[in-house]
Enzyme design. Structure first.
Site, PDB file in Angstrom:
ATOM      1  N   ASP A  38       0.840  -1.210   0.000  1.00  0.00           N
ATOM      2  CA  ASP A  38       0.000   0.000   0.000  1.00  0.00           C
ATOM      3  C   ASP A  38       0.868   1.250   0.000  1.00  0.00           C
ATOM      4  OD1 ASP A  38       0.904  -0.198   2.636  1.00  0.00           O
ATOM      5  OD2 ASP A  38      -1.056  -0.663   3.462  1.00  0.00           O
ATOM      6  N   HIS A  81      -8.788  -3.441   8.665  1.00  0.00           N
ATOM      7  CA  HIS A  81      -8.328  -3.332   7.279  1.00  0.00           C
ATOM      8  C   HIS A  81      -7.094  -4.196   7.029  1.00  0.00           C
ATOM      9  CE1 HIS A  81      -5.635   0.515   8.017  1.00  0.00           C
ATOM     10  NE2 HIS A  81      -4.927  -0.578   8.215  1.00  0.00           N
ATOM     11  N   ASN A  98      -9.043  -1.215  12.622  1.00  0.00           N
ATOM     12  CA  ASN A  98     -10.427  -1.266  12.126  1.00  0.00           C
ATOM     13  C   ASN A  98     -10.673  -2.485  11.239  1.00  0.00           C
ATOM     14  OD1 ASN A  98      -8.951  -0.547   9.885  1.00  0.00           O
ATOM     15  ND2 ASN A  98     -10.266   1.149   9.270  1.00  0.00           N
ATOM     16  N   GLU A 151     -10.108  -0.599   3.320  1.00  0.00           N
ATOM     17  CA  GLU A 151     -10.870  -0.101   4.454  1.00  0.00           C
ATOM     18  C   GLU A 151     -12.240  -0.758   4.516  1.00  0.00           C
ATOM     19  OE1 GLU A 151      -9.176   1.487   6.478  1.00  0.00           O
ATOM     20  OE2 GLU A 151      -8.724   3.550   5.908  1.00  0.00           O
TER      21      GLU A 151
HETATM   22  C1  GLP Z   1      -1.657   0.328   8.513  1.00  0.00           C
HETATM   23  C2  GLP Z   1      -1.182  -0.198   7.150  1.00  0.00           C
HETATM   24  C3  GLP Z   1      -1.168  -1.695   7.102  1.00  0.00           C
HETATM   25  C4  GLP Z   1      -0.659  -2.222   8.411  1.00  0.00           C
HETATM   26  C5  GLP Z   1      -1.716  -1.972   9.469  1.00  0.00           C
HETATM   27  C6  GLP Z   1      -1.286  -2.348  10.881  1.00  0.00           C
HETATM   28  O1  GLP Z   1      -2.609   1.331   8.372  1.00  0.00           O
HETATM   29  N1  GLP Z   1      -1.896   0.325   6.015  1.00  0.00           N
HETATM   30  O2  GLP Z   1      -0.389  -2.133   6.014  1.00  0.00           O
HETATM   31  O3  GLP Z   1      -0.404  -3.603   8.308  1.00  0.00           O
HETATM   32  O4  GLP Z   1      -2.192  -0.647   9.403  1.00  0.00           O
HETATM   33  O5  GLP Z   1      -0.284  -1.494  11.337  1.00  0.00           O
HETATM   34  P1  GLP Z   1       0.532  -1.723  12.671  1.00  0.00           P
HETATM   35  O6  GLP Z   1       1.349  -2.948  12.456  1.00  0.00           O
HETATM   36  O7  GLP Z   1       1.377  -0.491  12.822  1.00  0.00           O
HETATM   37  O8  GLP Z   1      -0.470  -1.895  13.755  1.00  0.00           O
END
Ligand code: GLP
Length: 231
Positions: free
Chosen positions: A71, A132, A130, A137
């Site tokens: 992403d 995702h 959330n 989303e």
């Molecule tokens: C982010 C990213 C994801 C990531 C997720 C969890 O918004 N878009 O690719 O895996 O949320 O992030 P974290 O590991 O910092 O909790």
């Protein structure tokens, strides 16, 4: 089709990283040309650091593997500190010494590149608070394609933790649910009490577009979580 996910609970984040590094190392030993979808975010960083240590020590070789970007934010420059491409390069591609990458620039370019690769062998994913995956989303259907979209308030909030004083860009591009769910193996990494409710929703609640990660149960899924996220 619903399969039982392999669920591996580790006592703490350090052991989560060891177990995840074991999993990824084993895959690249079986197939050195592994095509890997690579999440950024905080959760996988200790895993990538451990893989870098192993690569440095000659215990595992990623030189023939391909890292595929999951992403990206829209509207930022290449050298912007918020670039997720930059984050993936610094945390994964360079320290693990990969020589092959696929950048996520547009749905058409990404689709062509993935087709040329013959699809993804492994998706390494984090879990959004959330629900995702990447920036798919809620609500996201299982066939949601690679696309640009506006981030939800929940993601703007959770992504604030990455960038200090800098604003979180409001738009993003993400590998589609269709791409993620087609990976031959999926590794979901989840740590911390703040992920407990969404992890349980993803694994035990109904499959629903409101929790995009709930569709991972249709895939060959391995979940490695710490006690804090599961207990
Ligand atoms: C982010 C990213 C994801 C990531 C997720 C969890 O918004 N878009 O690719 O895996 O949320 O992030 P974290 O590991 O910092 O909790």
């Amino acid at each position: 089709m619903v399969r039982d996910a392999a669920l591996n609970i580790q006592p703490n984040p350090e052991q989560l990283a060891q177990a995840a590094a074991d999993f990824i190392s084993a895959q690249v030993r079986v197939k050195p040309e592994l095509n890997i979808l690579v999440a950024t975010g905080h959760t996988p960083m200790a895993t990538y650091a451990e893989l870098a240590r192993r690569a440095e020590a000659g215990e595992v070789d990623f030189s023939r593997a391909t890292a595929v970007q999951l992403d990206e934010y829209l509207g930022i420059d290449d050298d912007d500190p918020r670039s997720l491409w930059g984050w993936m390069r610094r945390s994964f591609v360079e320290p693990l010494r990969l020589t092959r990458t696929v950048r996520l620039e547009s749905p058409a370019q990404f689709g062509t590149a993935l087709a040329r690769l013959g699809g993804l062998d492994l998706a390494v994913l984090g879990l959004g608070p959330n629900g995702h995956l990447g920036f798919n989303e809620p609500p996201s259907l299982p066939d949601a394609p690679t696309r640009t979209l506006a981030l939800t308030p929940a993601s703007l909030e959770s992504n604030r933790a990455y960038w200090g004083e800098l604003a979180v860009p409001e738009g993003a591009i993400t590998a589609g649910m269709d791409v993620i769910l087609a990976a031959r193996q999926t590794l979901l990494l989840v740590g911390g009490t703040h992920k407990r409710a969404v992890l349980h929703a993803a694994l035990k609640g109904p499959e629903t577009p409101e929790v995009p990660a709930s569709f991972l149960r249709r895939t060959a899924l391995t979940v490695i979580a710490d006690e804090a996220a599961w207990a």
